[in-house]
Design a protein around this motif. Sequence first.
Motif, PDB file in Angstrom:
ATOM      1  N   MET A   1      35.208  46.716  44.587  1.00  0.00           N
ATOM      2  CA  MET A   1      36.031  45.500  44.609  1.00  0.00           C
ATOM      3  C   MET A   1      37.208  45.652  43.653  1.00  0.00           C
ATOM      4  SD  MET A   1      34.941  41.544  43.845  1.00  0.00           S
ATOM      5  CE  MET A   1      33.950  41.464  45.334  1.00  0.00           C
ATOM      6  N   VAL A   2      38.391  45.201  44.107  1.00  0.00           N
ATOM      7  CA  VAL A   2      39.587  45.268  43.279  1.00  0.00           C
ATOM      8  C   VAL A   2      39.535  44.171  42.218  1.00  0.00           C
ATOM      9  CG1 VAL A   2      42.106  45.104  43.260  1.00  0.00           C
ATOM     10  CG2 VAL A   2      40.932  46.188  45.196  1.00  0.00           C
ATOM     11  N   SER A   3      39.857  44.532  40.992  1.00  0.00           N
ATOM     12  CA  SER A   3      39.881  43.553  39.903  1.00  0.00           C
ATOM     13  C   SER A   3      41.150  42.719  39.980  1.00  0.00           C
ATOM     14  CB  SER A   3      39.818  44.273  38.557  1.00  0.00           C
ATOM     15  OG  SER A   3      39.930  43.353  37.493  1.00  0.00           O
ATOM     16  N   ARG A   4      41.018  41.416  39.964  1.00  0.00           N
ATOM     17  CA  ARG A   4      42.157  40.495  40.031  1.00  0.00           C
ATOM     18  C   ARG A   4      42.290  39.705  38.733  1.00  0.00           C
ATOM     19  NH1 ARG A   4      44.912  42.569  44.289  1.00  0.00           N
ATOM     20  NH2 ARG A   4      43.522  42.810  46.098  1.00  0.00           N
ATOM     21  N   VAL A   5      43.488  39.182  38.493  1.00  0.00           N
ATOM     22  CA  VAL A   5      43.742  38.339  37.326  1.00  0.00           C
ATOM     23  C   VAL A   5      43.642  36.881  37.759  1.00  0.00           C
ATOM     24  CG1 VAL A   5      45.396  37.653  35.568  1.00  0.00           C
ATOM     25  CG2 VAL A   5      45.218  40.057  36.239  1.00  0.00           C
ATOM     26  N   VAL A   6      42.686  36.169  37.179  1.00  0.00           N
ATOM     27  CA  VAL A   6      42.392  34.801  37.584  1.00  0.00           C
ATOM     28  C   VAL A   6      42.680  33.841  36.432  1.00  0.00           C
ATOM     29  CG1 VAL A   6      40.639  33.254  38.532  1.00  0.00           C
ATOM     30  CG2 VAL A   6      40.519  35.718  39.018  1.00  0.00           C
ATOM     31  N   LEU A   7      43.447  32.800  36.707  1.00  0.00           N
ATOM     32  CA  LEU A   7      43.663  31.710  35.760  1.00  0.00           C
ATOM     33  C   LEU A   7      42.754  30.573  36.190  1.00  0.00           C
ATOM     34  CD1 LEU A   7      47.130  30.306  34.594  1.00  0.00           C
ATOM     35  CD2 LEU A   7      45.120  28.874  34.915  1.00  0.00           C
ATOM     36  N   LEU A   8      41.805  30.212  35.326  1.00  0.00           N
ATOM     37  CA  LEU A   8      40.797  29.211  35.669  1.00  0.00           C
ATOM     38  C   LEU A   8      40.869  28.069  34.664  1.00  0.00           C
ATOM     39  CD1 LEU A   8      37.100  30.077  36.587  1.00  0.00           C
ATOM     40  CD2 LEU A   8      37.744  27.940  35.514  1.00  0.00           C
ATOM     41  N   THR A   9      41.164  26.865  35.144  1.00  0.00           N
ATOM     42  CA  THR A   9      41.255  25.718  34.238  1.00  0.00           C
ATOM     43  C   THR A   9      39.910  24.991  34.149  1.00  0.00           C
ATOM     44  OG1 THR A   9      41.940  24.084  35.914  1.00  0.00           O
ATOM     45  CG2 THR A   9      43.676  25.438  34.899  1.00  0.00           C
ATOM     46  N   GLY A  10      39.717  24.271  33.051  1.00  0.00           N
ATOM     47  CA  GLY A  10      38.431  23.613  32.842  1.00  0.00           C
ATOM     48  C   GLY A  10      37.317  24.622  32.689  1.00  0.00           C
ATOM     49  N   ALA A  11      37.634  25.763  32.066  1.00  0.00           N
ATOM     50  CA  ALA A  11      36.700  26.891  32.028  1.00  0.00           C
ATOM     51  C   ALA A  11      35.525  26.676  31.093  1.00  0.00           C
ATOM     52  CB  ALA A  11      37.446  28.163  31.620  1.00  0.00           C
ATOM     53  N   ALA A  12      35.652  25.772  30.127  1.00  0.00           N
ATOM     54  CA  ALA A  12      34.587  25.596  29.144  1.00  0.00           C
ATOM     55  C   ALA A  12      33.480  24.661  29.614  1.00  0.00           C
ATOM     56  CB  ALA A  12      35.169  25.078  27.825  1.00  0.00           C
ATOM     57  N   GLY A  13      33.723  23.926  30.702  1.00  0.00           N
ATOM     58  CA  GLY A  13      32.729  22.987  31.215  1.00  0.00           C
ATOM     59  C   GLY A  13      31.659  23.678  32.033  1.00  0.00           C
ATOM     60  N   GLY A  14      30.739  22.899  32.591  1.00  0.00           N
ATOM     61  CA  GLY A  14      29.611  23.466  33.323  1.00  0.00           C
ATOM     62  C   GLY A  14      30.011  24.315  34.522  1.00  0.00           C
ATOM     63  N   ILE A  15      30.818  23.755  35.425  1.00  0.00           N
ATOM     64  CA  ILE A  15      31.248  24.494  36.611  1.00  0.00           C
ATOM     65  C   ILE A  15      32.193  25.624  36.225  1.00  0.00           C
ATOM     66  CG2 ILE A  15      32.670  24.316  38.702  1.00  0.00           C
ATOM     67  CD1 ILE A  15      31.379  21.577  39.188  1.00  0.00           C
ATOM     68  N   GLY A  16      33.104  25.353  35.301  1.00  0.00           N
ATOM     69  CA  GLY A  16      34.043  26.380  34.864  1.00  0.00           C
ATOM     70  C   GLY A  16      33.343  27.571  34.247  1.00  0.00           C
ATOM     71  N   ARG A  17      32.334  27.301  33.425  1.00  0.00           N
ATOM     72  CA  ARG A  17      31.570  28.387  32.790  1.00  0.00           C
ATOM     73  C   ARG A  17      30.889  29.257  33.845  1.00  0.00           C
ATOM     74  NH1 ARG A  17      26.532  28.512  32.412  1.00  0.00           N
ATOM     75  NH2 ARG A  17      26.273  26.254  32.608  1.00  0.00           N
ATOM     76  N   VAL A  18      30.267  28.606  34.831  1.00  0.00           N
ATOM     77  CA  VAL A  18      29.576  29.339  35.891  1.00  0.00           C
ATOM     78  C   VAL A  18      30.556  30.222  36.670  1.00  0.00           C
ATOM     79  CG1 VAL A  18      28.479  29.043  38.163  1.00  0.00           C
ATOM     80  CG2 VAL A  18      27.656  27.754  36.186  1.00  0.00           C
ATOM     81  N   MET A  19      31.708  29.671  37.033  1.00  0.00           N
ATOM     82  CA  MET A  19      32.677  30.451  37.798  1.00  0.00           C
ATOM     83  C   MET A  19      33.248  31.587  36.967  1.00  0.00           C
ATOM     84  SD  MET A  19      34.576  27.787  40.386  1.00  0.00           S
ATOM     85  CE  MET A  19      35.311  26.703  39.164  1.00  0.00           C
ATOM     86  N   THR A  20      33.486  31.344  35.677  1.00  0.00           N
ATOM     87  CA  THR A  20      33.982  32.404  34.802  1.00  0.00           C
ATOM     88  C   THR A  20      33.006  33.565  34.761  1.00  0.00           C
ATOM     89  OG1 THR A  20      35.215  30.853  33.402  1.00  0.00           O
ATOM     90  CG2 THR A  20      34.643  32.978  32.431  1.00  0.00           C
ATOM     91  N   GLN A  21      31.734  33.265  34.545  1.00  0.00           N
ATOM     92  CA  GLN A  21      30.729  34.322  34.468  1.00  0.00           C
ATOM     93  C   GLN A  21      30.590  35.069  35.793  1.00  0.00           C
ATOM     94  OE1 GLN A  21      27.644  31.570  32.754  1.00  0.00           O
ATOM     95  NE2 GLN A  21      27.290  33.258  31.353  1.00  0.00           N
ATOM     96  N   ALA A  22      30.671  34.342  36.901  1.00  0.00           N
ATOM     97  CA  ALA A  22      30.547  34.974  38.221  1.00  0.00           C
ATOM     98  C   ALA A  22      31.701  35.936  38.484  1.00  0.00           C
ATOM     99  CB  ALA A  22      30.498  33.898  39.308  1.00  0.00           C
ATOM    100  N   LEU A  23      32.912  35.520  38.108  1.00  0.00           N
ATOM    101  CA  LEU A  23      34.080  36.362  38.358  1.00  0.00           C
ATOM    102  C   LEU A  23      34.100  37.573  37.435  1.00  0.00           C
ATOM    103  CD1 LEU A  23      36.731  33.558  38.927  1.00  0.00           C
ATOM    104  CD2 LEU A  23      35.640  35.006  40.651  1.00  0.00           C
ATOM    105  N   LEU A 222      35.608  33.859  47.720  1.00  0.00           N
ATOM    106  CA  LEU A 222      37.015  33.481  47.874  1.00  0.00           C
ATOM    107  C   LEU A 222      37.950  34.403  47.110  1.00  0.00           C
ATOM    108  CD1 LEU A 222      36.757  29.589  47.694  1.00  0.00           C
ATOM    109  CD2 LEU A 222      37.585  30.926  49.641  1.00  0.00           C
ATOM    110  N   LEU A 223      37.497  34.993  46.034  1.00  0.00           N
ATOM    111  CA  LEU A 223      38.329  35.906  45.244  1.00  0.00           C
ATOM    112  C   LEU A 223      38.211  37.353  45.706  1.00  0.00           C
ATOM    113  CD1 LEU A 223      40.197  35.287  42.724  1.00  0.00           C
ATOM    114  CD2 LEU A 223      38.762  33.417  43.508  1.00  0.00           C
ATOM    115  N   SER A 224      37.400  37.593  46.716  1.00  0.00           N
ATOM    116  CA  SER A 224      37.210  38.954  47.207  1.00  0.00           C
ATOM    117  C   SER A 224      38.209  39.283  48.321  1.00  0.00           C
ATOM    118  CB  SER A 224      35.788  39.118  47.745  1.00  0.00           C
ATOM    119  OG  SER A 224      35.644  38.445  48.995  1.00  0.00           O
ATOM    120  N   ASP A 225      38.319  40.557  48.625  1.00  0.00           N
ATOM    121  CA  ASP A 225      39.187  40.995  49.720  1.00  0.00           C
ATOM    122  C   ASP A 225      38.642  40.568  51.078  1.00  0.00           C
ATOM    123  OD1 ASP A 225      40.908  42.156  47.910  1.00  0.00           O
ATOM    124  OD2 ASP A 225      40.032  44.156  48.086  1.00  0.00           O
TER     125      ASP A 225
END
Length: 236
Positions: A1-23, A222-225
């Motif tokens: 998988m190609v590494s992408r640069v992701v800007l994620l807002t609300g990253a410290a909250g519950g959903i944001g934390r989960v998405m950050t770790q997944a990415l 969604l962030l994958s090719d």
Amino acid sequence: MVSRVVLLTGAAGGIGRVMTQALLADGHKVAAVDRDVSGLERLKALCQSDNRLHCIVAQLELEAGCRRAVDETKKHFGTVEAVINNAGIGMSAIRPDAEAKPPGIEELTGQTFDRFYQIFVRAPATITRLAVPMMKTAGFGRVVNNTTSFLTMLRVLPYGAAKAALEAMSAVWASELKDSPVTVNVLVPGGPTDTPLINAASGWPRDKMLRPEIMGPPIRWLLSDESVGFTGQRIT
């Protein structure tokens, strides 16, 4: 998988934390944006060995904060290839029991409407506008907006109305950018989710709520090719 640069807002909250770790688990670089300094420190601790995480403290109610988020991401990682507009404000910001007893028109002030619209409408619009040119240049772009259920849009002010505006913008952007490499989609949990945004006075039993972890698999896809050309859709 190609590494992408992701800007994620609300990253410290519950959903944001989960998405950050997944990415991060998929090898992406994540610019984690939040106003919560201590929350970002906890996020760093969870990902302490990962230099692909860059935390940015920014007040997204202000246009300057949105610009700061994009500029710092570009400065640190060189570009922005994806934006996840996840930052939010809960009804308990109005009063603790507002989730269970939504305020009526006589209670809702212009200041309250402004605050919700700044976070749910103006901030995503500003960040997306600043990031799209970089996505076009990169030949790859993803915009993912976290909205809410249609029932909530029709039932709760100003939260629902502001999320409805974000939903409408998502559809317009997807149409506008359909001939570009940038896709725009909506991703929602599908019901009340166990995060700090829902106050204990809401009346929702925590054990009946959805877990934030359900947002991990769809955001990874969604962030994958594999999601090339998938746009203008709503994933619940």
